[in-house]
Design a protein around this motif. Structure first.
Motif, short mmCIF file in Angstrom:
data_model
loop_
_atom_site.label_atom_id
_atom_site.label_comp_id
_atom_site.label_asym_id
_atom_site.label_seq_id
_atom_site.Cartn_x
_atom_site.Cartn_y
_atom_site.Cartn_z
N THR A 6 0.79 -1.23 0.00
CA THR A 6 0.00 0.00 0.00
C THR A 6 0.83 1.28 0.00
O THR A 6 0.26 2.36 -0.13
CB THR A 6 -0.94 0.04 1.22
OG1 THR A 6 -0.16 0.00 2.42
CG2 THR A 6 -1.93 -1.11 1.19
N SER A 7 2.15 1.17 0.18
CA SER A 7 2.96 2.39 0.23
C SER A 7 4.44 2.08 0.05
O SER A 7 4.86 0.94 0.19
CB SER A 7 2.76 3.12 1.57
OG SER A 7 3.28 2.35 2.63
N ARG A 90 -1.58 9.72 -1.55
CA ARG A 90 -1.05 10.83 -0.75
C ARG A 90 0.47 10.82 -0.75
O ARG A 90 1.09 9.77 -0.78
CB ARG A 90 -1.51 10.70 0.71
CG ARG A 90 -2.99 10.79 0.86
CD ARG A 90 -3.45 10.53 2.27
NE ARG A 90 -4.90 10.63 2.30
CZ ARG A 90 -5.60 11.04 3.33
NH1 ARG A 90 -4.98 11.33 4.46
NH2 ARG A 90 -6.91 11.13 3.26
N TRP A 91 1.01 12.03 -0.68
CA TRP A 91 2.44 12.21 -0.42
C TRP A 91 2.53 12.76 0.99
O TRP A 91 1.95 13.80 1.31
CB TRP A 91 3.06 13.18 -1.42
CG TRP A 91 3.22 12.58 -2.77
CD1 TRP A 91 4.33 11.95 -3.25
CD2 TRP A 91 2.25 12.51 -3.80
NE1 TRP A 91 4.10 11.51 -4.52
CE2 TRP A 91 2.83 11.83 -4.89
CE3 TRP A 91 0.93 12.96 -3.93
CZ2 TRP A 91 2.16 11.60 -6.08
CZ3 TRP A 91 0.26 12.72 -5.12
CH2 TRP A 91 0.88 12.04 -6.16
N ASP A 109 1.66 7.00 -0.37
CA ASP A 109 0.64 6.11 0.18
C ASP A 109 -0.46 5.93 -0.87
O ASP A 109 -1.18 6.86 -1.17
CB ASP A 109 0.08 6.74 1.46
CG ASP A 109 -1.07 5.97 2.08
OD1 ASP A 109 -1.62 5.03 1.45
OD2 ASP A 109 -1.44 6.31 3.21
N TYR A 110 -0.53 4.73 -1.44
CA TYR A 110 -1.55 4.46 -2.45
C TYR A 110 -2.60 3.47 -1.92
O TYR A 110 -3.29 2.80 -2.69
CB TYR A 110 -0.91 3.96 -3.75
CG TYR A 110 0.05 2.81 -3.62
CD1 TYR A 110 -0.38 1.49 -3.79
CD2 TYR A 110 1.39 3.03 -3.36
CE1 TYR A 110 0.50 0.43 -3.68
CE2 TYR A 110 2.28 1.97 -3.25
CZ TYR A 110 1.83 0.67 -3.41
OH TYR A 110 2.71 -0.37 -3.30
N SER A 111 -2.77 3.43 -0.61
CA SER A 111 -3.72 2.50 0.01
C SER A 111 -5.17 2.80 -0.37
O SER A 111 -6.02 1.91 -0.29
CB SER A 111 -3.58 2.53 1.53
OG SER A 111 -3.88 3.81 2.05
N VAL A 118 -2.07 -1.04 -8.20
CA VAL A 118 -0.93 -0.12 -8.22
C VAL A 118 0.37 -0.84 -7.89
O VAL A 118 1.40 -0.61 -8.51
CB VAL A 118 -1.16 1.07 -7.25
CG1 VAL A 118 0.07 1.95 -7.17
CG2 VAL A 118 -2.37 1.89 -7.67
N SER A 119 0.32 -1.75 -6.92
CA SER A 119 1.55 -2.44 -6.50
C SER A 119 2.14 -3.30 -7.61
O SER A 119 3.33 -3.61 -7.57
CB SER A 119 1.30 -3.27 -5.24
OG SER A 119 0.40 -4.32 -5.51
#
Length: 147
Positions: A6-7, A90-91, A109-111, A118-119
């Motif tokens: 997720t990040s 988010r950054w 953070d791409y959760s 995304v991963s």
């Protein structure tokens, strides 16, 4: 360095107080100074100092120039700031004092943005490389300021 589903994040120890680092991060006009992605070219419109829910526009370039509007979604004075654009990723910057220096952790953070999809793309790895460059530029900025 941390990378999970997720990040991605990394940290650096900076020769500055959390207040000085936070002041730089809270001023979008200074973001091009530290941007490690090479995409941030300048601010368009922004308050002098960011705050929770503040919006700020940035000029960007990735191949072609474009504009993006960000919104501050996390804010703890001198400790944490995060923003997002139209998409929910988010950054985030988190600051921890260590003596007279500051541990700065930057996270992509791409959760909230289909993390399983995304991963499996190159985006997290690309952003981790940008994070590392940003953190080095941040460290160098304060090392130069101290000289």
């Amino acid at each position: 360095m941390t990378q999970n589903e997720t990040s991605v994040s990394d940290s650096v120890l900076v020769d500055a107080t959390p207040e000085a680092v936070f002041d730089l991060l809270a001023d979008p006009r200074k973001h091009p100074l530290i941007d490690g992605s090479g995409t941030v070219t300048g601010e368009l419109r922004a308050p002098e100092r960011l705050s929770l829910d503040a919006k700020f526009g940035m000029r960007m370039k990735r191949g072609l120039p474009y504009r993006v509007t960000n919104r501050v979604v996390e804010w703890e004075e001198n400790r944490r700031i995060a923003w997002r654009n139209l998409f929910p990723h988010r950054w985030r910057y988190e600051l921890e004092p260590e003596g007279d220096r500051t541990r700065v952790t930057e996270t992509y953070d791409y959760s909230r943005l289909l993390p399983g999809v995304v991963s499996r793309t190159g985006v997290p790895k690309e952003n981790l490389a940008s994070i590392r460059t940003t953190l080095e530029r941040l460290k160098d900025h304060f090392a130069t300021a101290a000289d």
